[in-house]
Write a protein that holds these residues in place. Structure first.
Motif, short mmCIF file in Angstrom:
data_model
loop_
_atom_site.label_atom_id
_atom_site.label_comp_id
_atom_site.label_asym_id
_atom_site.label_seq_id
_atom_site.Cartn_x
_atom_site.Cartn_y
_atom_site.Cartn_z
N ILE A 177 0.83 -1.20 0.00
CA ILE A 177 0.00 0.00 0.00
C ILE A 177 0.87 1.25 0.00
CG2 ILE A 177 -1.60 1.36 1.41
CD1 ILE A 177 -2.91 -1.34 2.22
N TRP A 178 1.86 1.30 0.88
CA TRP A 178 2.71 2.49 0.97
C TRP A 178 3.61 2.64 -0.25
CZ3 TRP A 178 1.55 6.43 3.74
CH2 TRP A 178 0.81 6.27 4.91
N ALA A 179 4.06 1.51 -0.80
CA ALA A 179 4.90 1.59 -2.01
C ALA A 179 4.12 2.18 -3.18
CB ALA A 179 5.45 0.22 -2.35
N LEU A 180 2.90 1.71 -3.35
CA LEU A 180 2.07 2.25 -4.44
C LEU A 180 1.77 3.73 -4.23
CD1 LEU A 180 -0.48 -0.64 -5.05
CD2 LEU A 180 1.10 0.32 -6.72
N ALA A 181 1.48 4.10 -2.99
CA ALA A 181 1.18 5.50 -2.69
C ALA A 181 2.39 6.38 -2.98
CB ALA A 181 0.74 5.64 -1.24
N ASN A 182 3.57 5.91 -2.58
CA ASN A 182 4.79 6.68 -2.84
C ASN A 182 5.12 6.76 -4.32
OD1 ASN A 182 5.31 7.35 -0.16
ND2 ASN A 182 6.44 5.47 0.21
N GLU A 183 4.86 5.67 -5.04
CA GLU A 183 5.17 5.63 -6.48
C GLU A 183 4.39 6.68 -7.25
OE1 GLU A 183 4.98 2.58 -10.28
OE2 GLU A 183 4.53 1.83 -8.28
N LYS A 213 0.07 11.28 2.61
CA LYS A 213 -0.48 10.45 3.66
C LYS A 213 -1.97 10.75 3.87
CE LYS A 213 0.43 9.16 8.46
NZ LYS A 213 1.29 9.38 9.63
N SER A 214 -2.32 12.03 3.88
CA SER A 214 -3.73 12.40 4.07
C SER A 214 -4.59 11.94 2.90
CB SER A 214 -3.86 13.90 4.28
OG SER A 214 -3.37 14.60 3.15
N ARG A 215 -4.08 12.05 1.68
CA ARG A 215 -4.83 11.60 0.50
C ARG A 215 -4.99 10.08 0.53
NH1 ARG A 215 -8.67 11.01 -2.55
NH2 ARG A 215 -8.34 10.60 -4.74
N LEU A 216 -3.97 9.36 1.00
CA LEU A 216 -4.06 7.90 1.12
C LEU A 216 -5.16 7.52 2.11
CD1 LEU A 216 -3.06 5.09 0.39
CD2 LEU A 216 -1.34 5.33 2.18
N HIS A 217 -5.24 8.24 3.21
CA HIS A 217 -6.30 7.97 4.19
C HIS A 217 -7.68 8.24 3.59
CE1 HIS A 217 -4.07 6.84 7.77
NE2 HIS A 217 -3.18 7.79 7.46
N GLU A 218 -7.79 9.26 2.74
CA GLU A 218 -9.05 9.54 2.07
C GLU A 218 -9.43 8.40 1.12
OE1 GLU A 218 -8.79 13.26 -0.01
OE2 GLU A 218 -8.30 14.37 1.82
N ILE A 219 -8.43 7.89 0.40
CA ILE A 219 -8.68 6.78 -0.54
C ILE A 219 -9.14 5.54 0.22
CG2 ILE A 219 -7.54 5.18 -2.14
CD1 ILE A 219 -5.79 7.61 -2.98
N VAL A 273 -13.01 1.48 1.39
CA VAL A 273 -13.47 0.44 2.31
C VAL A 273 -14.11 0.97 3.60
CG1 VAL A 273 -11.93 -1.34 1.44
CG2 VAL A 273 -11.14 0.17 3.25
N GLN A 274 -14.38 2.25 3.67
CA GLN A 274 -15.00 2.88 4.83
C GLN A 274 -14.27 2.57 6.14
OE1 GLN A 274 -17.15 1.30 2.44
NE2 GLN A 274 -17.37 3.34 1.58
N SER A 275 -12.95 2.71 6.09
CA SER A 275 -12.13 2.50 7.29
C SER A 275 -11.31 3.75 7.56
CB SER A 275 -11.22 1.29 7.10
OG SER A 275 -10.41 1.11 8.23
N ASP A 276 -11.18 4.10 8.83
CA ASP A 276 -10.43 5.31 9.20
C ASP A 276 -8.93 5.06 9.30
OD1 ASP A 276 -12.71 6.90 9.34
OD2 ASP A 276 -13.13 6.22 11.38
N SER A 277 -8.53 3.82 9.53
CA SER A 277 -7.13 3.52 9.78
C SER A 277 -6.62 2.46 8.79
CB SER A 277 -6.97 3.00 11.20
OG SER A 277 -5.66 2.54 11.42
N ILE A 278 -5.43 2.67 8.31
CA ILE A 278 -4.83 1.70 7.39
C ILE A 278 -4.42 0.44 8.15
CG2 ILE A 278 -2.90 1.28 5.81
CD1 ILE A 278 -2.98 4.31 5.19
N SER A 279 -3.90 0.61 9.33
CA SER A 279 -3.42 -0.55 10.10
C SER A 279 -4.56 -1.43 10.60
CB SER A 279 -2.58 -0.08 11.29
OG SER A 279 -3.34 0.76 12.12
N SER A 280 -5.79 -0.93 10.65
CA SER A 280 -6.93 -1.74 11.11
C SER A 280 -7.62 -2.48 9.96
CB SER A 280 -7.94 -0.86 11.84
OG SER A 280 -8.55 0.02 10.92
N LEU A 281 -7.07 -2.38 8.75
CA LEU A 281 -7.67 -3.07 7.62
C LEU A 281 -7.51 -4.58 7.74
CD1 LEU A 281 -6.37 -0.92 4.61
CD2 LEU A 281 -8.68 -0.94 5.55
#
Length: 145
Positions: free
Chosen positions: A15-21, A26-32, A37-45
């Motif tokens: 996930i982070w590699a694609l976002a960086n590429e 970080k804020s835009r990734l959280h929006e995506i 998937v209607q989740s507030d946290s990436i680590s809770s996926l």
């Protein structure tokens, strides 16, 4: 009650590699993640939801590379690329038709005469121009037969 699986480190890295590429903040990734998937946290996926996020990021990656303008150096490199295999086969096919029409013809000699180098060393643009010339020669030789 079944235990909810945690996201693996490989999923997080992906996930982070694609976002960086594609230069997503970080804020835009959280929006995506929130949109996908209607989740507030990436680590809770969960792993299933992470796959959906990765799929969305791959869509954005495709858009990023199709919309990105090519720089002058990239365009210059493309112009200098050697002829393609399909150009070689097309040129040989046309030369064969010219020979069948009864005219003696050699592709490398023709390329040497036009560009002072053999056909294999021509750029894509040069090979395309040479093929156009071969088509004219073929039409004239077939018209005479």
């Amino acid at each position: 009650m079944s235990e909810v699986k945690k996201l693996s480190s490989e999923h997080m890295k992906k996930i982070w590699a694609l976002a960086n590429e594609i230069q997503i903040s970080k804020s835009r990734l959280h929006e995506i993640v929130k949109e996908s998937v209607q989740s507030d946290s990436i680590s809770s996926l969960t792993p299933g939801k992470a796959v959906l996020v990765v799929a969305r990021l791959n869509e954005l990656r495709t858009e990023y590379y199709t919309k990105r303008k090519k720089g002058k150096i990239e365009l210059f490199r493309y112009k200098l690329q050697k002829r393609t295999y399909s150009q070689l086969t097309k040129a040989k096919e046309i030369c064969g038709e010219i020979k069948n029409a009864g005219k003696e013809f050699d592709l490398d000699q023709f390329a040497e005469r036009q560009y002072r180098k053999p056909f294999d060393l021509l750029t894509r643009a040069q090979a395309a121009k040479l093929i156009q010339a071969l088509l004219v020669i073929r039409s004239r030789s077939l018209a005479r037969s």
